[in-house]
Motif scaffolding. Structure first.
Motif, PDB file in Angstrom:
ATOM      1  N   LEU A  34       0.855  -1.184   0.000  1.00  0.00           N
ATOM      2  CA  LEU A  34       0.000   0.000   0.000  1.00  0.00           C
ATOM      3  C   LEU A  34       0.893   1.237   0.000  1.00  0.00           C
ATOM      4  O   LEU A  34       1.717   1.407   0.901  1.00  0.00           O
ATOM      5  CB  LEU A  34      -0.914   0.017   1.230  1.00  0.00           C
ATOM      6  N   TYR A  35       0.735   2.094  -0.991  1.00  0.00           N
ATOM      7  CA  TYR A  35       1.553   3.295  -1.135  1.00  0.00           C
ATOM      8  C   TYR A  35       0.702   4.543  -0.837  1.00  0.00           C
ATOM      9  O   TYR A  35      -0.407   4.683  -1.369  1.00  0.00           O
ATOM     10  CB  TYR A  35       2.103   3.422  -2.556  1.00  0.00           C
ATOM     11  N   TYR A  36       1.250   5.443  -0.031  1.00  0.00           N
ATOM     12  CA  TYR A  36       0.549   6.674   0.340  1.00  0.00           C
ATOM     13  C   TYR A  36       1.413   7.882  -0.015  1.00  0.00           C
ATOM     14  O   TYR A  36       2.639   7.825   0.038  1.00  0.00           O
ATOM     15  CB  TYR A  36       0.258   6.717   1.840  1.00  0.00           C
ATOM     16  N   ASP A  37       0.749   8.997  -0.343  1.00  0.00           N
ATOM     17  CA  ASP A  37       1.457  10.233  -0.666  1.00  0.00           C
ATOM     18  C   ASP A  37       0.702  11.408  -0.043  1.00  0.00           C
ATOM     19  O   ASP A  37      -0.473  11.642  -0.360  1.00  0.00           O
ATOM     20  CB  ASP A  37       1.543  10.405  -2.181  1.00  0.00           C
ATOM     21  N   SER A  38       1.377  12.146   0.820  1.00  0.00           N
ATOM     22  CA  SER A  38       0.736  13.292   1.471  1.00  0.00           C
ATOM     23  C   SER A  38       0.540  14.467   0.513  1.00  0.00           C
ATOM     24  O   SER A  38      -0.284  15.343   0.764  1.00  0.00           O
ATOM     25  CB  SER A  38       1.568  13.746   2.677  1.00  0.00           C
ATOM     26  N   PHE A  39       1.299  14.489  -0.616  1.00  0.00           N
ATOM     27  CA  PHE A  39       1.181  15.582  -1.581  1.00  0.00           C
ATOM     28  C   PHE A  39       0.002  15.402  -2.539  1.00  0.00           C
ATOM     29  O   PHE A  39      -0.288  16.295  -3.334  1.00  0.00           O
ATOM     30  CB  PHE A  39       2.461  15.719  -2.397  1.00  0.00           C
ATOM     31  N   MET A  40      -0.673  14.252  -2.489  1.00  0.00           N
ATOM     32  CA  MET A  40      -1.755  13.969  -3.428  1.00  0.00           C
ATOM     33  C   MET A  40      -3.141  14.046  -2.772  1.00  0.00           C
ATOM     34  O   MET A  40      -4.138  13.656  -3.375  1.00  0.00           O
ATOM     35  CB  MET A  40      -1.555  12.584  -4.063  1.00  0.00           C
ATOM     36  N   ARG A  41      -3.198  14.563  -1.570  1.00  0.00           N
ATOM     37  CA  ARG A  41      -4.457  14.543  -0.831  1.00  0.00           C
ATOM     38  C   ARG A  41      -5.549  15.400  -1.479  1.00  0.00           C
ATOM     39  O   ARG A  41      -6.734  15.178  -1.243  1.00  0.00           O
ATOM     40  CB  ARG A  41      -4.236  15.022   0.609  1.00  0.00           C
ATOM     41  N   ASN A  42      -5.148  16.371  -2.311  1.00  0.00           N
ATOM     42  CA  ASN A  42      -6.148  17.252  -2.930  1.00  0.00           C
ATOM     43  C   ASN A  42      -6.778  16.649  -4.180  1.00  0.00           C
ATOM     44  O   ASN A  42      -7.679  17.250  -4.771  1.00  0.00           O
ATOM     45  CB  ASN A  42      -5.521  18.609  -3.269  1.00  0.00           C
ATOM     46  N   LEU A  86      -3.979   7.268  -0.376  1.00  0.00           N
ATOM     47  CA  LEU A  86      -3.601   5.947  -0.875  1.00  0.00           C
ATOM     48  C   LEU A  86      -3.612   6.019  -2.393  1.00  0.00           C
ATOM     49  O   LEU A  86      -4.675   6.130  -3.011  1.00  0.00           O
ATOM     50  CB  LEU A  86      -4.588   4.898  -0.384  1.00  0.00           C
ATOM     51  N   PHE A  87      -2.407   5.973  -3.023  1.00  0.00           N
ATOM     52  CA  PHE A  87      -2.354   6.190  -4.470  1.00  0.00           C
ATOM     53  C   PHE A  87      -1.948   4.950  -5.265  1.00  0.00           C
ATOM     54  O   PHE A  87      -2.038   4.962  -6.498  1.00  0.00           O
ATOM     55  CB  PHE A  87      -1.405   7.347  -4.810  1.00  0.00           C
ATOM     56  N   LYS A  88      -1.542   3.880  -4.570  1.00  0.00           N
ATOM     57  CA  LYS A  88      -1.187   2.670  -5.312  1.00  0.00           C
ATOM     58  C   LYS A  88      -1.394   1.444  -4.432  1.00  0.00           C
ATOM     59  O   LYS A  88      -1.036   1.448  -3.256  1.00  0.00           O
ATOM     60  CB  LYS A  88       0.275   2.733  -5.783  1.00  0.00           C
ATOM     61  N   ILE A  89      -1.994   0.404  -5.027  1.00  0.00           N
ATOM     62  CA  ILE A  89      -2.147  -0.895  -4.375  1.00  0.00           C
ATOM     63  C   ILE A  89      -1.511  -1.929  -5.289  1.00  0.00           C
ATOM     64  O   ILE A  89      -1.868  -2.017  -6.475  1.00  0.00           O
ATOM     65  CB  ILE A  89      -3.626  -1.246  -4.145  1.00  0.00           C
ATOM     66  N   GLU A  90      -0.565  -2.675  -4.758  1.00  0.00           N
ATOM     67  CA  GLU A  90       0.172  -3.658  -5.568  1.00  0.00           C
ATOM     68  C   GLU A  90       0.116  -5.024  -4.901  1.00  0.00           C
ATOM     69  O   GLU A  90       0.337  -5.155  -3.690  1.00  0.00           O
ATOM     70  CB  GLU A  90       1.625  -3.228  -5.739  1.00  0.00           C
ATOM     71  N   ILE A  91      -0.188  -6.050  -5.690  1.00  0.00           N
ATOM     72  CA  ILE A  91      -0.268  -7.428  -5.200  1.00  0.00           C
ATOM     73  C   ILE A  91       0.748  -8.272  -5.970  1.00  0.00           C
ATOM     74  O   ILE A  91       0.789  -8.227  -7.206  1.00  0.00           O
ATOM     75  CB  ILE A  91      -1.681  -8.007  -5.389  1.00  0.00           C
TER      76      ILE A  91
END
Length: 271
Positions: free
Chosen positions: A177-185, A202-207
């Protein structure tokens, strides 16, 4: 006299706004993309060439203009040759924060659009809100090891790794699970629950599925992965996108002229 003067000013402003709306010279479309990637395989016990691998890589493009949003959805595939059918992408248009939107079956659709609830349509067709509290389920599963990695000041990666090698062929080995604080808007979410919990987007989910042997066929299946990812788009002066946006707005009988006229009406109703 003051009311008449105000009306003249509003009408002049209205005319300027309409001209500006229909002029694309200085206009830029903003938006973001939702990337789909997944590896799949098909086995055939009776064939020497028994495993067929297919890699899908699709993009949902989301464009924003004024107070409206246009989704360009995934294309339709010809599964005989895994080729995308040209111009088969569907479109979905809505005014920001409205509960209903307009569905168009393709770029060639000349109808007024079909009404659909925005949230449910995007949930089914664009992964909107699909993840929800999946993180809680993983956290309760003792068969997964957990780690976090920080990249710079804005990126956080949560890793869930299965430590048991004996699993079914459809069980994944790792979940990222990838998160980015700069993409919240960005006005989109895979999971409002997790965005709010982490105070990041949460900008990316990888399995990840590691290399394994299929016990039914005896064939070795290589490492595979699936991911969905939210990506920013730079503002772009794209005439084709702009014209498509404007055409669907017109077909849905949406015009800034109507919006502005209602403002004039409202002024005289309450003044």
């Amino acid at each position: 006299m003051n009311k008449l003067y105000t009306l003249i000013i509003m009408l002049l402003s209205l005319n300027t706004k309409i001209d500006y709306f229909h002029s694309s010279v200085n206009r830029k479309i903003t938006g973001f993309q939702i990337i789909d990637y997944y590896d799949i395989y098909v086995t055939n016990k009776d064939s020497l060439n028994s495993i067929k691998y297919i890699n899908f890589n699709d993009t949902i493009s989301v464009f924003k203009l004024e107070n409206y949003t246009l989704y360009k959805l995934k294309p339709v595939y010809n599964f005989q040759n895994n080729a995308k059918i040209f111009n088969s992408e569907r479109y979905f248009l809505f005014r920001n924060f409205d509960s209903l939107g307009y569905y168009f079956s393709s770029i060639y659709d000349t109808s007024h659009g079909v009404y659909y609830p925005v949230d449910s349509f995007l949930r089914v067709n664009a992964h909107y809100g699909q993840i929800n509290n999946f993180k809680d389920s993983l956290a309760k599963d003792s068969s997964y090891l957990y780690a976090t990695i920080h990249y710079g000041n804005n990126i956080l990666l949560e890793k869930y790794v299965h430590f048991d090698n004996y699993k079914g062929k459809n069980s994944f080995d790792s979940f990222y699970l990838y998160y980015d604080s700069f993409m919240r808007n960005i006005p989109y979410s895979f999971s409002n629950y997790m965005d709010n919990l982490m105070k990041m987007k949460l900008f990316k989910i990888e399995i990840i599925f590691n290399k394994m042997v299929d016990v039914e066929t005896g064939f070795t299946i290589p490492k595979r992965r699936i991911f969905i990812e939210l990506r920013k788009m730079d503002p772009m002066p794209d005439e084709n996108i702009y014209n498509t946006f404007i055409r669907f707005l017109k077909q849905a009988n949406i015009s800034l002229f109507v919006s502005s006229f209602l403002q004039v009406q409202s002024f005289f109703k309450f003044n």
